[in-house]
Design a protein around this motif. Structure first.
Motif, PDB file in Angstrom:
ATOM      1  N   PRO A  43       0.814  -1.227   0.000  1.00 53.46           N
ATOM      2  CA  PRO A  43       0.000   0.000   0.000  1.00 53.46           C
ATOM      3  C   PRO A  43       0.843   1.271   0.000  1.00 53.46           C
ATOM      4  O   PRO A  43       0.480   2.262  -0.643  1.00 53.46           O
ATOM      5  N   PHE A  44       1.959   1.263   0.749  1.00 49.86           N
ATOM      6  CA  PHE A  44       2.828   2.444   0.787  1.00 49.86           C
ATOM      7  C   PHE A  44       3.452   2.698  -0.578  1.00 49.86           C
ATOM      8  O   PHE A  44       3.432   3.831  -1.097  1.00 49.86           O
ATOM      9  N   LEU A  45       4.005   1.657  -1.205  1.00 51.17           N
ATOM     10  CA  LEU A  45       4.670   1.810  -2.494  1.00 51.17           C
ATOM     11  C   LEU A  45       3.700   2.203  -3.602  1.00 51.17           C
ATOM     12  O   LEU A  45       4.081   2.879  -4.561  1.00 51.17           O
ATOM     13  N   ALA A  46       2.436   1.800  -3.479  1.00 57.19           N
ATOM     14  CA  ALA A  46       1.444   2.095  -4.513  1.00 57.19           C
ATOM     15  C   ALA A  46       1.215   3.591  -4.686  1.00 57.19           C
ATOM     16  O   ALA A  46       0.720   4.033  -5.729  1.00 57.19           O
ATOM     17  N   GLY A  47       1.618   4.376  -3.704  1.00 63.28           N
ATOM     18  CA  GLY A  47       1.409   5.815  -3.802  1.00 63.28           C
ATOM     19  C   GLY A  47       2.471   6.561  -4.580  1.00 63.28           C
ATOM     20  O   GLY A  47       2.349   7.780  -4.756  1.00 63.28           O
ATOM     21  N   PHE A  48       3.485   5.857  -5.072  1.00 65.45           N
ATOM     22  CA  PHE A  48       4.604   6.519  -5.754  1.00 65.45           C
ATOM     23  C   PHE A  48       4.731   6.068  -7.204  1.00 65.45           C
ATOM     24  O   PHE A  48       4.467   4.912  -7.546  1.00 65.45           O
ATOM     25  N   ASP A  49       5.165   6.996  -8.043  1.00 69.59           N
ATOM     26  CA  ASP A  49       5.407   6.661  -9.450  1.00 69.59           C
ATOM     27  C   ASP A  49       6.697   5.873  -9.634  1.00 69.59           C
ATOM     28  O   ASP A  49       6.798   5.040 -10.535  1.00 69.59           O
ATOM     29  N   ALA A  50       7.703   6.156  -8.804  1.00 68.33           N
ATOM     30  CA  ALA A  50       8.979   5.440  -8.900  1.00 68.33           C
ATOM     31  C   ALA A  50       9.729   5.569  -7.583  1.00 68.33           C
ATOM     32  O   ALA A  50       9.503   6.504  -6.800  1.00 68.33           O
ATOM     33  N   ARG A 205      16.334  11.664 -13.879  1.00 72.06           N
ATOM     34  CA  ARG A 205      15.904  11.476 -15.268  1.00 72.06           C
ATOM     35  C   ARG A 205      15.591  10.003 -15.551  1.00 72.06           C
ATOM     36  O   ARG A 205      14.660   9.681 -16.294  1.00 72.06           O
ATOM     37  N   ALA A 206      16.365   9.102 -14.946  1.00 78.54           N
ATOM     38  CA  ALA A 206      16.093   7.672 -15.103  1.00 78.54           C
ATOM     39  C   ALA A 206      14.752   7.300 -14.479  1.00 78.54           C
ATOM     40  O   ALA A 206      13.999   6.493 -15.044  1.00 78.54           O
ATOM     41  N   ALA A 207      14.436   7.891 -13.320  1.00 76.82           N
ATOM     42  CA  ALA A 207      13.150   7.624 -12.685  1.00 76.82           C
ATOM     43  C   ALA A 207      12.001   8.139 -13.543  1.00 76.82           C
ATOM     44  O   ALA A 207      10.957   7.476 -13.670  1.00 76.82           O
ATOM     45  N   GLU A 208      12.167   9.311 -14.142  1.00 77.46           N
ATOM     46  CA  GLU A 208      11.148   9.824 -15.058  1.00 77.46           C
ATOM     47  C   GLU A 208      10.943   8.861 -16.227  1.00 77.46           C
ATOM     48  O   GLU A 208       9.811   8.633 -16.673  1.00 77.46           O
ATOM     49  N   TRP A 209      12.047   8.304 -16.704  1.00 80.02           N
ATOM     50  CA  TRP A 209      12.002   7.415 -17.879  1.00 80.02           C
ATOM     51  C   TRP A 209      11.296   6.105 -17.573  1.00 80.02           C
ATOM     52  O   TRP A 209      10.553   5.582 -18.413  1.00 80.02           O
ATOM     53  N   ILE A 210      11.506   5.545 -16.389  1.00 78.23           N
ATOM     54  CA  ILE A 210      11.023   4.197 -16.105  1.00 78.23           C
ATOM     55  C   ILE A 210       9.545   4.145 -15.725  1.00 78.23           C
ATOM     56  O   ILE A 210       8.930   3.066 -15.751  1.00 78.23           O
ATOM     57  N   VAL A 211       8.962   5.286 -15.397  1.00 74.82           N
ATOM     58  CA  VAL A 211       7.548   5.294 -14.992  1.00 74.82           C
ATOM     59  C   VAL A 211       6.686   4.692 -16.105  1.00 74.82           C
ATOM     60  O   VAL A 211       6.769   5.080 -17.268  1.00 74.82           O
ATOM     61  N   GLY A 212       5.875   3.711 -15.727  1.00 80.13           N
ATOM     62  CA  GLY A 212       4.970   3.074 -16.672  1.00 80.13           C
ATOM     63  C   GLY A 212       5.578   1.943 -17.474  1.00 80.13           C
ATOM     64  O   GLY A 212       4.868   1.278 -18.247  1.00 80.13           O
ATOM     65  N   LYS A 213       6.878   1.698 -17.311  1.00 81.16           N
ATOM     66  CA  LYS A 213       7.542   0.643 -18.085  1.00 81.16           C
ATOM     67  C   LYS A 213       7.716  -0.615 -17.241  1.00 81.16           C
ATOM     68  O   LYS A 213       7.874  -0.558 -16.025  1.00 81.16           O
ATOM     69  N   THR A 214       7.719  -1.750 -17.898  1.00 82.02           N
ATOM     70  CA  THR A 214       7.946  -3.040 -17.261  1.00 82.02           C
ATOM     71  C   THR A 214       9.145  -3.705 -17.902  1.00 82.02           C
ATOM     72  O   THR A 214       9.216  -3.815 -19.134  1.00 82.02           O
ATOM     73  N   GLY A 215      10.106  -4.127 -17.072  1.00 80.16           N
ATOM     74  CA  GLY A 215      11.302  -4.770 -17.610  1.00 80.16           C
ATOM     75  C   GLY A 215      12.511  -4.433 -16.766  1.00 80.16           C
ATOM     76  O   GLY A 215      12.398  -3.799 -15.710  1.00 80.16           O
ATOM     77  N   VAL A 216      13.681  -4.843 -17.241  1.00 79.13           N
ATOM     78  CA  VAL A 216      14.935  -4.626 -16.524  1.00 79.13           C
ATOM     79  C   VAL A 216      15.945  -4.006 -17.485  1.00 79.13           C
ATOM     80  O   VAL A 216      16.134  -4.503 -18.613  1.00 79.13           O
ATOM     81  N   TRP A 217      16.612  -2.931 -17.037  1.00 78.45           N
ATOM     82  CA  TRP A 217      17.586  -2.236 -17.869  1.00 78.45           C
ATOM     83  C   TRP A 217      18.811  -1.867 -17.053  1.00 78.45           C
ATOM     84  O   TRP A 217      18.694  -1.554 -15.865  1.00 78.45           O
ATOM     85  N   GLU A 218      19.954  -1.857 -17.688  1.00 75.94           N
ATOM     86  CA  GLU A 218      21.171  -1.272 -17.133  1.00 75.94           C
ATOM     87  C   GLU A 218      21.275   0.141 -17.660  1.00 75.94           C
ATOM     88  O   GLU A 218      20.977   0.409 -18.838  1.00 75.94           O
ATOM     89  N   PHE A 219      21.673   1.090 -16.827  1.00 71.09           N
ATOM     90  CA  PHE A 219      21.582   2.507 -17.175  1.00 71.09           C
ATOM     91  C   PHE A 219      22.268   2.847 -18.494  1.00 71.09           C
ATOM     92  O   PHE A 219      21.747   3.653 -19.284  1.00 71.09           O
ATOM     93  N   SER A 220      23.421   2.263 -18.758  1.00 74.36           N
ATOM     94  CA  SER A 220      24.160   2.626 -19.964  1.00 74.36           C
ATOM     95  C   SER A 220      23.387   2.317 -21.241  1.00 74.36           C
ATOM     96  O   SER A 220      23.617   2.944 -22.273  1.00 74.36           O
ATOM     97  N   THR A 221      22.438   1.364 -21.170  1.00 73.02           N
ATOM     98  CA  THR A 221      21.699   0.992 -22.367  1.00 73.02           C
ATOM     99  C   THR A 221      20.588   1.975 -22.713  1.00 73.02           C
ATOM    100  O   THR A 221      20.082   1.958 -23.846  1.00 73.02           O
ATOM    101  N   ILE A 222      20.220   2.832 -21.762  1.00 73.29           N
ATOM    102  CA  ILE A 222      19.122   3.788 -22.032  1.00 73.29           C
ATOM    103  C   ILE A 222      19.563   5.228 -21.842  1.00 73.29           C
ATOM    104  O   ILE A 222      18.762   6.154 -22.052  1.00 73.29           O
ATOM    105  N   ALA A 223      20.823   5.459 -21.447  1.00 78.42           N
ATOM    106  CA  ALA A 223      21.277   6.825 -21.121  1.00 78.42           C
ATOM    107  C   ALA A 223      21.085   7.794 -22.275  1.00 78.42           C
ATOM    108  O   ALA A 223      20.763   8.974 -22.062  1.00 78.42           O
TER     109      ALA A 223
END
Length: 226
Positions: A43-50, A205-223
Motif C-alpha cells: 500500500p505504501f509503495l502504490a502511492g509513488f510513481d517510482a 531522469r532515469a526515474a522519469e524514464w522508467i515510470v509506466g515501463k515493465t522490464g529490466v535495464w542497465e543505465f548505460s543501455t538507455i542513457a
C-alpha cells in the motif's frame, strides 16, 4: 510525478533536491525508518510513481526485494550488490516490475565508458590499471564505476588483465583514472566528478524514464534516451 527516495545520505538528499527542481513531489525515507525494508509495504509503495535507491550495499538488497515484489518502478544507484543481480532480474520479471540499475548515472561516466573501449582496442598490448578514489563514507570497493570500466576494457579486448586500486579519502565525489602503459609511453584517461550532482540528475531522469515501463535495464543501455 511523486518519487520515493531511499537514503538520507549526501547523494540521496541531492537526488531529492534535483527531483524538486524538476517539478516532482518527493518523499525521503532514511535507513533508520526502514530497517530490513519494513516501510516498503504494498500500500505504501502504490502511492509513488517510482522509487530511487541510494542507500548502502547492506540495505539495498532488502529494499529491492520489497519494491520489486510489489511491482514497483525502481531506480538503483547503490552499488556493491551485483552478486544478487540474477535474482533481482527474475523477481522483477515475475512481478511485472520496472527495474533500472547502474554504476554511473552521469554523462561523464557514460562518455568515459565509450572512450575506454576505444582505448582498449587502440592499445591492445598495453598494461591497464584503474585507480578509483572516493569519499570515506563509500562502503563498497572497488566502486561500481571502476568495475564497469574494467568490464568495458575487457569487452573490447578480452585478453586484458586490469588491476583496480581503490582509495578512500576525504569527501572526494569520484575520481577514476585509467592508465595504459607500454615500454615506450603512458596513456591516462581521467574522469573527475566535481560533485554528486551529475549522478543525482541522471538518477532523477532515469526515474522519469522508467515510470509506466515493465522490464529490466542497465543505465548505460538507455542513457542516450534521457
Amino acid at each position: 510525478m511523486l518519487f520515493l527516495v531511499l537514503g538520507r545520505g549526501k547523494t540521496g538528499s541531492l537526488v531529492a533536491d534535483v527531483a524538486h527542481e524538476r517539478g516532482h513531489g518527493v518523499r525521503v525515507v532514511g535507513e533508520e525508518e526502514n530497517r530490513n525494508a519494513a516501510a516498503l509495504t504494498g500500500p505504501f509503495l502504490a502511492g509513488f510513481d517510482a522509487v530511487i535507491d541510494f542507500t548502502t550495499p547492506e540495505s539495498v538488497v532488502s529494499n529491492m526485494r520489497a519494491c520489486l515484489a510489489n511491482g514497483a518502478h525502481m531506480v538503483v544507484g547503490t552499488t556493491g550488490w551485483y552478486q544478487h543481480l540474477d535474482d533481482m532480474r527474475s523477481l522483477a520479471a515475475r512481478r511485472g516490475a520496472g527495474f533500472l540499475y547502474g554504476t554511473g548515472f552521469s554523462i561523464g561516466v557514460q562518455a568515459t565508458l565509450r572512450v575506454a573501449k576505444e582505448l582498449a582496442k587502440a592499445a591492445p598490448h598495453y598494461r591497464f590499471t584503474i585507480t578509483e578514489t572516493h569519499h570515506t563514507d563509500k562502503k563498497d570497493a572497488p566502486s561500481g564505476t571502476a568495475l564497469s570500466l574494467r568490464q568495458a576494457l575487457q569487452a573490447a579486448n578480452p585478453s586484458l588483465q586490469v588491476e583496480i586500486v581503490s582509495k578512500r579519502e576525504g569527501d572526494v565525489a569520484g575520481l577514476h583514472v585509467i592508465e595504459a602503459v607500454s615500454e615506450n609511453d603512458r596513456i591516462e584517461l581521467k574522469l573527475e566528478a566535481f560533485s554528486r550532482r551529475g549522478f543525482a540528475d541522471g538518477a532523477v531522469r532515469a526515474a522519469e524514464w522508467i515510470v509506466g515501463k515493465t522490464g529490466v535495464w542497465e543505465f548505460s543501455t538507455i542513457a542516450s534516451e534521457l
